[in-house]
Design an enzyme around this catalytic site. Sequence first.
Site, PDB file in Angstrom:
ATOM      1  N   TYR A  88       0.826  -1.214   0.000  1.00 47.47           N
ATOM      2  CA  TYR A  88       0.000   0.000   0.000  1.00 47.47           C
ATOM      3  C   TYR A  88       0.861   1.265   0.000  1.00 47.47           C
ATOM      4  CZ  TYR A  88      -3.646   3.217   1.753  1.00 47.47           C
ATOM      5  OH  TYR A  88      -4.530   4.254   1.933  1.00 47.47           O
TER       6      TYR A  88
ATOM      7  N   LYS B 268       1.136   4.239  -2.878  1.00 45.72           N
ATOM      8  CA  LYS B 268       0.738   5.587  -2.503  1.00 45.72           C
ATOM      9  C   LYS B 268       1.861   6.594  -2.748  1.00 45.72           C
ATOM     10  CE  LYS B 268      -3.514   5.070  -1.297  1.00 45.72           C
ATOM     11  NZ  LYS B 268      -4.554   5.616  -2.203  1.00 45.72           N
TER      12      LYS B 268
END
Length: 442
Positions: free
Chosen positions: A161, A165
């Site tokens: 993640y 990002k």
Amino acid sequence: MLMFKDRVVIVTGAGGGIGRVYALEFAKRGAKVVVNDLGGSHTGQGASSKAADKVVDEIKAAGGVAVPNYDSVEDGEKIVQTALDNFGRIDILINNAGILRDVSFGKMSDNDWDLIYRVHAKGAYKLSRAAWNHMREKSFGRIIMTSSAAGLYGNFGQSNYGSMKMALVGLSNTLAQEGKTKNITCNTIAPIAASRLTESVMPPEILDQLKPDYIVPLVLYLCHEDTTESGSVFEVGAGWVSKVRLERSAGFYDKNLSAEKLKDNWGKVESFDNPSYPTSASESVSGILAAVNNKASETGASPLVRPPKPAAPAAAAAAPSASVVVDGFESSKVFQTIQKTIQSNGADLVKKINGVYLFNVKNGSKVQSWVLDLKNGSGSISVGSESKGKPNVTIAVSDDDFTQIMTGKLNAQSAFMKGKLKIQGNMGLATKLGSIMQKSKL
């Protein structure tokens, strides 16, 4: 009230949480909204049309205009086509869709990594790419990327993640540069809000203070037609907004650098007592080279970029309003264009830039100088090397290379790296010069 009358907005992941609030608020302010949501779980499983339909019904019940879309963000072209089929254009894109597959790195599977990549990084790419040329044709576009503190700083159990990002920050920064001449802005937000993605990792008492409604004002402002902010990163949540930037230490230089010398001087490497704040790749490289040159000069070592030879003395400094044409120099056309820019916008440029630039342009055996004063009065440009005080920046370049740079045939950063464009002095002011040079291109 910032309005978006007849603007067409795509919001991905708009079936709940922050995305739902985005969709409702844009519609309330006059926008036509494509409510995209695959309707899957927060881990990326399943699909349903109910989430998007429910939000569309809410918007219509309030008198707004909206249509649903149930495609995966991996099919960005289909989502953009929904906007084109129903409204004929796309003005604003909010890349909001996301899922979580949290697991420690040692236990992570390829599927855990790939699924996060496909939804966050690839999805934002596919949507932005599909919308890009439509925005360019209309000379208007506003794009929002959604990052996270896990991307900016890292977070245990979120290597997949956090990686995606942070990738969105790089994509946003590049799109901001490529979209500048077409009135397309791109910014990144790192929100902290209660949603299905955070409910599993934050306690209820904290979630109660993090309403998605607190994120929306920043996105509304960044997407408005009057806002020119671009290429920036913001942390936002609980009624608080701040801008995040990269900071670089003054660093340590030694021509004969070794691991042992680094060990002895590590404190200088990590000290932020005298930092700089690069905002582009070219500024980063030029700033490093300038720092090395300054250090080399202090120690008597040979600089990476040699200073230009002194300019041939001019007979007299021309008055600011006098002609800047010098026979035999094609660069005269460039300075004529700059002169026109100053005449129409000089006071604003002085306020924005506050610096004096000396150009030493070489043509064969001749060196001719021009002074661009964006520090005094309403600005001026004149033939000769005399200026009010010492120039803040000195630029040395050949007549042909300068003309090619200003006609777009030669990249300025490439010319600098190859030693064709030599810069001394305040590198921060040198990078500011780009704005007026862009306006003055032939």
